[in-house]
Scaffold this motif. Structure first.
Motif, short mmCIF file in Angstrom:
data_model
loop_
_atom_site.label_atom_id
_atom_site.label_comp_id
_atom_site.label_asym_id
_atom_site.label_seq_id
_atom_site.Cartn_x
_atom_site.Cartn_y
_atom_site.Cartn_z
N ALA A 234 0.84 -1.20 0.00
CA ALA A 234 0.00 0.00 0.00
C ALA A 234 0.87 1.25 0.00
N ALA A 235 1.92 1.24 0.82
CA ALA A 235 2.79 2.42 0.91
C ALA A 235 3.42 2.69 -0.45
N GLN A 236 3.81 1.63 -1.12
CA GLN A 236 4.46 1.81 -2.43
C GLN A 236 3.45 2.32 -3.46
N LEU A 237 2.24 1.80 -3.40
CA LEU A 237 1.21 2.26 -4.33
C LEU A 237 0.86 3.73 -4.07
N ARG A 238 0.95 4.17 -2.83
CA ARG A 238 0.71 5.59 -2.55
C ARG A 238 1.79 6.45 -3.20
N GLU A 239 3.03 5.94 -3.17
CA GLU A 239 4.11 6.68 -3.83
C GLU A 239 3.88 6.74 -5.34
N ASP A 240 3.53 5.59 -5.92
CA ASP A 240 3.21 5.58 -7.35
C ASP A 240 2.08 6.56 -7.63
N GLY A 241 1.06 6.50 -6.77
CA GLY A 241 -0.12 7.34 -6.96
C GLY A 241 0.21 8.82 -6.92
N ALA A 242 1.11 9.20 -6.01
CA ALA A 242 1.46 10.62 -5.88
C ALA A 242 2.09 11.13 -7.18
N LEU A 243 2.97 10.30 -7.74
CA LEU A 243 3.63 10.70 -8.99
C LEU A 243 2.63 10.77 -10.14
N LEU A 244 1.79 9.74 -10.24
CA LEU A 244 0.80 9.71 -11.31
C LEU A 244 -0.18 10.87 -11.17
N PHE A 245 -0.50 11.21 -9.92
CA PHE A 245 -1.43 12.30 -9.67
C PHE A 245 -0.84 13.64 -10.14
N ASP A 246 0.45 13.83 -9.88
CA ASP A 246 1.12 15.04 -10.39
C ASP A 246 0.97 15.13 -11.90
N ASN A 247 1.26 14.01 -12.56
CA ASN A 247 1.22 14.00 -14.02
C ASN A 247 -0.20 14.17 -14.55
N SER A 248 -1.17 13.56 -13.88
CA SER A 248 -2.54 13.66 -14.38
C SER A 248 -3.10 15.06 -14.12
N GLY A 249 -2.62 15.70 -13.07
CA GLY A 249 -3.02 17.08 -12.81
C GLY A 249 -2.62 17.99 -13.96
N ALA A 250 -1.40 17.76 -14.45
CA ALA A 250 -0.91 18.53 -15.59
C ALA A 250 -1.77 18.26 -16.82
N LEU A 251 -2.15 16.99 -17.00
CA LEU A 251 -3.00 16.64 -18.14
C LEU A 251 -4.36 17.33 -18.04
#
Lengths: 346, 346
Positions: A234-251
């Motif tokens: 779960a902790a690792q998926l939250r890290e993945d999620g944070a990065l993906l969220f940054d990128n999707s915010g830009a999109l």
């Protein structure tokens, strides 16, 4: 006197999460179960050993689901008083509220608890509200979401720090996600302090209780440390999620087309450019759509993968006029090169 | 005659995966169980309906784990002959190989099967090898990996298309991940064709069998469509993973410091710049490290999250000289501002 191992672990986490060590009041949510009792006792220990100098205000919800709930509230008040902490007891007829709102008991109880925490935080000018969720709670959350079909973001489980409510400056912090539930019980015993046992914790009509009593024990027969494994995943998926969220915010910012104020009082949600989204990686597109819809609806509750997949389907082809209805209100309409969000009553 | 629903679904997937429709030979791995029998029958149906014009070569491994295995091989040969397909039967003493290599039976069997598939593909100049993994297999894989503590990439489960072996031009394709296991059995019955049942499928000493017989049924009591939910989650995590992998690849290229040829015959693995990695988002850093180590070791097998976390810890602080030993050979050494990979015998 030396610090106990349990208090030392809490202190390490406290610092890691950058919780205040002095000059502030923190609210601690205490049900009276082993988890929250242990959290309160460990904070008291850290204060008595001059590691922490914060003021503590205990918040408790008397949910009136059982006759004994008033007694539980009294027990929590007395524990707080013994430790020299202030206590605020909120009262709420959760069962009645659940009936009125059509939510299930767990949802209504959570809402009532959040209301008490928010009110208490305001009352004592606290910036932080602490809850005693353990690693076991985290594992249960991950499994419940997995079985419901959550994507990676849901499987990240509970955040250690999040805003108490949308746009709230108060933070909800979970400083005990490193602890196993058994450790909290052991620590209570070590401190010779009783704790309450919630009958709801044995009621197998609750999915969470069945995860705890049936699913996790079976999984432990595959891997004795499965709770730790789930928590780490779960902790690792939250890290993945944070990065993906940054990128999707830009999109999302890129996809927004000029806002048109409509004539209703409701704030207009900007429409999205179909072409920008259709060419984006699905991993980002889905997150951008979720964020857009959360913005429109105030939250992402009950917005499941199937709904996002349906909205994504609207991006295919050139035909407009297609519509996806969302649960709990609102719909998305494909109109030529745009996606538009509408409320039911538009 | 109209196409059956099952064959139609296979055809949709066949096109989606861009499998060849004519002029080539594809190898189909057939154990004789319901899944692979259904795949073979459905391909035969599509050929008889002029939807596919590929040549088919059946590949089967006689693993010699049971007395009946020779009989099974004969059964598969006869099925292939009836359908007008060529069959290649590989023979391998899997139990013996497992004993010699110290692998477990499943690993040894998979290795032997892969060897047969590779040999057969070469023999008939096939670019594609098809296996009949179903959605149920996918759900089992996801759960096994979840319980082992895999991160998001592992939880993505099986890819629909991957190279048969490292650097192989031959692709291993799974065109049945949309099918439930029961559907394959129903289709075999519809086609009035028997299928073999593998005794290993009932042997609960295998973790996968216990997932199938105990864990998934329990999860179905929470969500009757949990297999579909797991499969959908896995698909989404694979999309997330693809994007993260692109980004981490860029990070890895940025982190590589000039290669120093050493004097051994082994190709030198470039060292990595600690500073570049230390400042990168953990989600990308971990993937970059995993890729770097896979490169060094030839594969990422047995490389678990704990090892990556240990290597990540080497990035903290300024002290060199620290070492992390990896399972199945090799170690990572922190040397001033670099991470270096060494083989045991360096």
């Amino acid at each position: 006197m030396r610090l106990t191992q349990f208090a030392r672990m809490l202190l390490v986490e406290w610092r890691k999460l950058k919780l205040p060590v002095s000059g502030e009041t923190v609210v601690v949510a205490v049900s009276g179960g082993a988890d929250s009792t242990a959290l309160l006792l460990a904070i008291a220990e850290l204060k008595s050993q001059y590691k922490l100098h914060v003021n503590v205000c205990v918040a408790h919800l008397d949910h009136r689901l059982r006759k004994s709930s008033a007694k539980d509230a009294k027990w929590v008040s007395e524990l707080a008083a013994e430790l020299g902490f202030r206590a605020v007891i909120g009262r709420s007829k959760v069962a009645e509220q659940a009936r009125t709102s059509g939510e299930n008991l767990e949802q209504a109880a959570r809402k009532a608890r959040d209301a008490v925490l928010e009110r208490t935080a305001k009352q004592v000018s606290a910036n932080y509200v602490l809850t005693a969720h353990t690693m076991d709670d985290q594992a249960e959350t991950v499994l419940l979401r997995l079985m419901r079909g959550s994507g990676g973001d849901g499987l990240g489980g509970m955040e250690a720090v999040r805003p108490l409510a949308k746009n709230s400056a108060v933070k909800l912090v979970r400083p005990m996600l490193w602890a196993r539930r058994l450790e909290t019980e052991d620590y209570c015993r070590l401190r010779k302090t009783e704790f309450l046992s919630d009958e709801m914790n044995d009621d197998q009509t609750f999915a969470r209780v069945r995860v705890r009593k049936q699913l996790l024990p079976l999984m432990q027969s595959f891997n004795n440390r499965v709770v730790e494994a789930l928590s780490r995943t779960a902790a690792q998926l939250r890290e993945d999620g944070a990065l993906l969220f940054d990128n999707s915010g830009a999109l999302l910012r890129q996809a927004v087309v000029s806002t048109q104020q409509n004539e209703t009082a409701a704030p207009a949600l900007p429409a999205l450019d179909v072409k920008v989204l259709a060419n984006a990686p699905p991993a980002l597109r889905r997150r951008a759509l979720r964020e857009w819809l959360s913005e429109a609806r105030g939250n992402a509750r009950r917005l499941e993968m199937v709904h996002l997949l349906a909205v994504e389907k609207l991006l295919e082809g050139n035909a407009g006029g297609r519509v996806v209805e969302l649960p709990q209100g609102g719909r998305v309409r494909r109109r030529r090169n745009r996606l538009e969000f509408e409320f039911e009553n538009d």
